[in-house]
Scaffold this motif. Structure first.
Motif, short mmCIF file in Angstrom:
data_model
loop_
_atom_site.label_atom_id
_atom_site.label_comp_id
_atom_site.label_asym_id
_atom_site.label_seq_id
_atom_site.Cartn_x
_atom_site.Cartn_y
_atom_site.Cartn_z
N ARG A 232 0.39 -1.13 -0.09
CA ARG A 232 -0.05 0.49 0.00
C ARG A 232 0.83 1.15 0.10
N LYS A 233 2.17 1.43 1.23
CA LYS A 233 2.50 2.84 0.73
C LYS A 233 4.07 2.42 -0.79
N ARG A 234 4.00 1.35 -0.98
CA ARG A 234 4.69 1.63 -2.82
C ARG A 234 3.56 2.28 -3.84
N PHE A 235 2.60 2.15 -3.63
CA PHE A 235 1.20 2.04 -3.86
C PHE A 235 1.09 3.11 -3.76
N LYS A 236 0.79 4.14 -2.69
CA LYS A 236 0.33 6.11 -3.50
C LYS A 236 1.92 6.25 -3.33
N LEU A 237 3.37 6.26 -3.16
CA LEU A 237 4.55 6.49 -3.45
C LEU A 237 3.98 6.78 -5.08
N ASP A 238 3.51 5.37 -6.16
CA ASP A 238 3.61 5.44 -7.35
C ASP A 238 2.04 6.05 -7.45
N ARG A 239 1.59 6.49 -7.40
CA ARG A 239 -0.05 7.52 -7.35
C ARG A 239 0.81 8.82 -7.51
N ALA A 240 1.08 9.31 -6.22
CA ALA A 240 1.83 10.20 -6.46
C ALA A 240 2.88 10.87 -6.68
N ALA A 241 4.08 9.96 -7.44
CA ALA A 241 4.20 10.66 -9.07
C ALA A 241 4.27 10.27 -9.94
N ARG B 26 -0.34 24.94 -26.58
CA ARG B 26 -1.32 23.87 -27.22
C ARG B 26 -1.64 23.00 -26.26
N GLN B 27 -2.62 22.01 -27.27
CA GLN B 27 -4.00 21.17 -26.20
C GLN B 27 -3.01 20.26 -25.75
N VAL B 28 -3.96 20.38 -24.39
CA VAL B 28 -2.72 18.91 -23.03
C VAL B 28 -3.70 18.11 -22.88
N GLU B 29 -2.75 17.23 -23.57
CA GLU B 29 -2.36 16.10 -23.93
C GLU B 29 -1.55 14.60 -22.43
N ILE B 30 -2.39 14.66 -21.76
CA ILE B 30 -1.92 13.08 -20.42
C ILE B 30 -2.04 12.80 -20.74
N THR B 31 -0.84 11.98 -20.91
CA THR B 31 -0.22 10.49 -21.37
C THR B 31 0.32 9.81 -20.49
N THR B 32 0.32 10.21 -19.08
CA THR B 32 1.29 9.31 -18.21
C THR B 32 -0.36 8.49 -17.81
N ILE B 33 0.10 7.49 -16.85
CA ILE B 33 -1.25 6.86 -16.04
C ILE B 33 -1.06 7.02 -15.44
N ILE B 34 -2.14 7.42 -14.85
CA ILE B 34 -2.20 7.47 -13.10
C ILE B 34 -2.98 6.15 -12.36
N PRO B 35 -2.00 5.24 -11.61
CA PRO B 35 -2.34 4.06 -11.11
C PRO B 35 -3.79 4.50 -10.01
N SER B 36 -4.49 3.08 -10.37
CA SER B 36 -5.80 3.30 -9.40
C SER B 36 -6.03 1.61 -8.59
#
Length: 387
Positions: free
Chosen positions: A130-139, A156-166
């Motif tokens: 769970r700690k690792r997940f929170k760190l990955d999500r924050a990053a 330019r138009q904002v296009e988010i390519t980073t996938i935020i983990p759930s």
């Protein structure tokens, strides 16, 4: 207010799969009592004609050692440890947080890494994940914000390519197997070799309230005097648990008998312990959460605690509090600012010394003069209580 365990939203602590099935098998008995049924209905009918019940109550007998220095009773025999822990979750391992699993953890550490895990090891691994997940999500959120700011600055138009983990999609690198029950072990031959190599240095430690409940109510515990190695009588146990010197005669004036009082800490805490155990709750110590007791429906391996309990002594006669040699916790008025969770205030009424003869304190019958009233407090959380 009567107790109602209606908190339906606490499902996070539930086990699943084969491990839950194994827990249901291991912890099927809420108390160290078992019921033996006759083999045939005909024998049950015949016994009933003569006034004998067909069902027999079997209470496996255990032995403990009274440790006056630690105010506890030690259970050292492995058979007795398993009986008391698996049938009512009594006591705690002196080298463990709760379940006496020190030897199993040592054996697990020497086997294939992470393959054989105790309940404590599973819990610690999940906390790390769970700690690792929170760190990955924050990053990931920080990186997505940086991409949006860069696109906005360049016009330019904002296009988010980073996938935020759930929490539903994120997976740890090494998933925990739900197929292994708590304390799973290798084949018996290999297990015996490991047990011979790793001695069991842990004992089960019972509080005085737990030990007296097992002794007086269930008659499944014998307590040994550590000094004489002889079994203690009920009268000796009653005096020792209150801290009363055996040489103190009952004829001594009441103000001299500092420990022979109704506000003795053992009597006050046992009255509360007996009250909730008689209602079917599993009771564990709550010092980790700054409370006196934790109440579980079935036990810590099944669910999180339903309630936290604060013991609040109330003197029937205020004069007894003024001349008391004991400084009971929470006997004085307290501030409401520290209340922050689902909590039970257990008010235990201490009988007046002037109303009851001191001779009543010579036996457990004096517990009938105590009364326990509980009030359930719940913190208002707008997000959960909008309706």
């Amino acid at each position: 207010m009567s107790l109602t365990a209606g908190n339906k939203r606490r499902g996070g602590g539930r086990k699943s799969g084969a491990r839950r099935t194994e827990n249901n098998r291991l912890y099927a008995h809420p108390l160290p009592l078992e019921f033996s049924l006759p083999q045939t209905s005909w024998s049950n009918h015949v016994l009933g004609l003569f006034g004998f019940p067909g069902t027999r109550v079997l209470n496996p007998h255990c032995t403990g050692i009274f440790a006056a220095d630690t105010h506890s009773v030690w259970i050292t025999e492995q058979r007795d440890v398993m009986i008391l822990w698996r049938q009512g979750f009594f006591g705690k391992g002196d080298l463990s947080r709760s379940e006496p699993s020190w030897q199993a953890r040592q054996i697990s550490a020497r086997k294939a890494a992470g393959k054989y895990m105790t309940a404590e090891e599973v819990r610690e691994k999940r906390r790390a994940e769970r700690k690792r997940f929170k760190l990955d999500r924050a990053a990931a959120m920080a990186q997505a914000a940086a991409e949006a700011e860069a696109a906005f600055a360049e016009g330019r138009q904002v296009e988010i390519t980073t996938i935020i983990p759930s929490g539903a999609t994120w997976k740890p690198q090494h998933a925990i197997s739900e197929d292994l029950p708590d304390g799973a072990a290798a084949p018996s031959s290999e297990n015996e070799e490991w047990h011979e190599e790793v001695p069991d240095l842990e004992h089960l430690q019972l509080t005085l309230q737990e030990a007296f409940f097992l002794l007086w109510n269930l008659n499944c515990l014998t307590i040994i005097n550590s000094a004489t190695s002889e079994p203690m009588t009920l009268q000796e146990i009653w005096a020792a648990f209150q801290g009363t010197p055996d040489s103190t005669p009952i004829s001594v004036p009441l103000h001299v008998q500092l420990y022979k009082r109704f506000d003795n800490p053992f009597l006050v805490n046992y009255a509360v312990y007996h009250h909730y155990r008689s209602l079917g709750w599993i009771i564990k110590g709550g010092i980790k959460f700054c409370v006196d007791l934790l109440l579980y429906k079935r036990g810590p391996v099944f669910h999180h605690a339903e309630f936290a309990v604060i013991v609040l002594p109330v003197y029937e006669d205020p004069a007894d509090q003024e001349n008391s040699p004991f400084d009971l916790a929470n006997a004085e008025p307290f501030s409401w600012s520290w209340l922050s969770t689902t909590l039970i205030l257990a008010y235990v009424t201490i009988p007046a010394q002037s109303r009851i003869s001191p001779n009543a304190l010579t036996s457990p019958a004096c517990l009938a003069h105590y009364s326990v009233r509980d009030i359930v407090l719940r913190r208002f959380i707008p997000a959960r209580m909008r309706d």
